[in-house]
Design an enzyme around this catalytic site. Structure first.
Site, PDB file in Angstrom:
ATOM      1  N   CYS A  24       0.767  -1.249   0.174  1.00 38.09           N
ATOM      2  CA  CYS A  24      -0.190   0.049   0.141  1.00 38.09           C
ATOM      3  C   CYS A  24       0.801   1.199   0.081  1.00 38.09           C
ATOM      4  O   CYS A  24       1.971   1.268   0.732  1.00 38.09           O
ATOM      5  CB  CYS A  24      -1.116  -0.086   1.305  1.00 38.09           C
ATOM      6  SG  CYS A  24      -1.909   1.543   1.392  1.00 38.09           S
ATOM      7  N   PHE A  25       0.349   2.263  -0.809  1.00 37.82           N
ATOM      8  CA  PHE A  25       1.452   3.325  -1.046  1.00 37.82           C
ATOM      9  C   PHE A  25       1.451   4.353   0.044  1.00 37.82           C
ATOM     10  O   PHE A  25       2.212   5.198   0.362  1.00 37.82           O
ATOM     11  CB  PHE A  25       1.259   4.085  -2.480  1.00 37.82           C
ATOM     12  CG  PHE A  25      -0.110   4.186  -2.734  1.00 37.82           C
ATOM     13  CD1 PHE A  25      -1.055   4.350  -1.891  1.00 37.82           C
ATOM     14  CD2 PHE A  25      -0.343   4.267  -4.117  1.00 37.82           C
ATOM     15  CE1 PHE A  25      -2.394   4.650  -2.532  1.00 37.82           C
ATOM     16  CE2 PHE A  25      -1.634   4.393  -4.607  1.00 37.82           C
ATOM     17  CZ  PHE A  25      -2.670   4.639  -3.688  1.00 37.82           C
TER      18      PHE A  25
END
Length: 223
Positions: free
Chosen positions: A51-52
């Site tokens: 997840c960024f």
């Protein structure tokens, strides 16, 4: 981030979804034997590691980082939308474009931080609770110098014996990078009380401060 397109409106701000914890550890990765030799103006590198939100959240607290932007690497511009990427039907990876001053922090130091507190290099097509090829872990160099450093560091990690499982993180050729929607930018700073941030991202920032105090900045570098 396993929302189906039809549920995008309801889940837009939820994004990264908590799920059973497969085990995630903080590892004091070794200092690079192959040190980056970069000079001159600001440099840019891209990191994909789940997840960024968390990737951006950590790099935004690194001294010398001038910008960390969440986005989608690879694939097409037309499909570079959260709803499609999260469904797993595109070729994109959630990634973060990091712009940094090489006089203050070297590329090899960013790579070391990445594999110490951001991404587990032994997890294939997932990080923590997030599963799918769009959550793959990869270094995405944007120069020949970064590529040499990246190759050398992955080989050094294999030799180190610090990880109990094989290193599966890879190197991807730099392609187009498409910034994510505004709701995903600076997410950790704007949503410190979000359950996902508290469970998965805040501990990574805390580990950065603990393991690399010389690189840690208490201030969050936005956008």
């Amino acid at each position: 981030m396993r929302a189906l397109p039809a549920l995008a409106g309801a889940l837009a701000i939820v994004a990264c979804q908590p799920a059973p914890d497969p085990g995630e550890t903080i590892v004091a990765a070794p200092a690079a034997e192959r040190v980056a030799r970069e000079t001159g103006p600001l440099k840019t590198a891209i990191f994909a590691g789940g997840c960024f939100w968390g990737v951006e959240g950590v790099f935004s607290h690194v001294r010398g980082v001038k910008s960390a932007v969440s986005g989608y690497h690879g694939g097409t511009e037309r499909q570079a939308r959260y709803e499609l990427v999260a469904s797993g039907v595109t070729d994109h990876a959630e990634a973060v474009r990091v712009t940094y001053d090489p006089a203050l922090v070297r590329y090899d130091e960013l790579v070391r931080i990445f594999f110490s507190v951001v991404a587990d290099p032994t997890q294939r097509n997932r990080q923590g609770p997030d599963v799918g090829a769009h959550y793959r872990t990869a270094l995405i160099p944007t120069s020949a110098e970064q590529l040499e450093v990246a190759r050398a560091y992955l080989a050094q990690m294999e030799r180190s014996g610090l990880w109990q499982r094989p290193i599966v993180a890879g190197i991807e050729r730099a392609q187009a990078f498409f910034p994510a929607e505004s709701r995903h930018q600076d997410f950790v700073a704007r949503n410190p009380g979000h359950s996902y941030v508290e469970r998965w991202d805040a501990p990574k920032v805390a580990a950065l401060a603990r393991l690399y105090p010389a690189h840690y900045s208490a201030a969050f570098q936005r956008g």
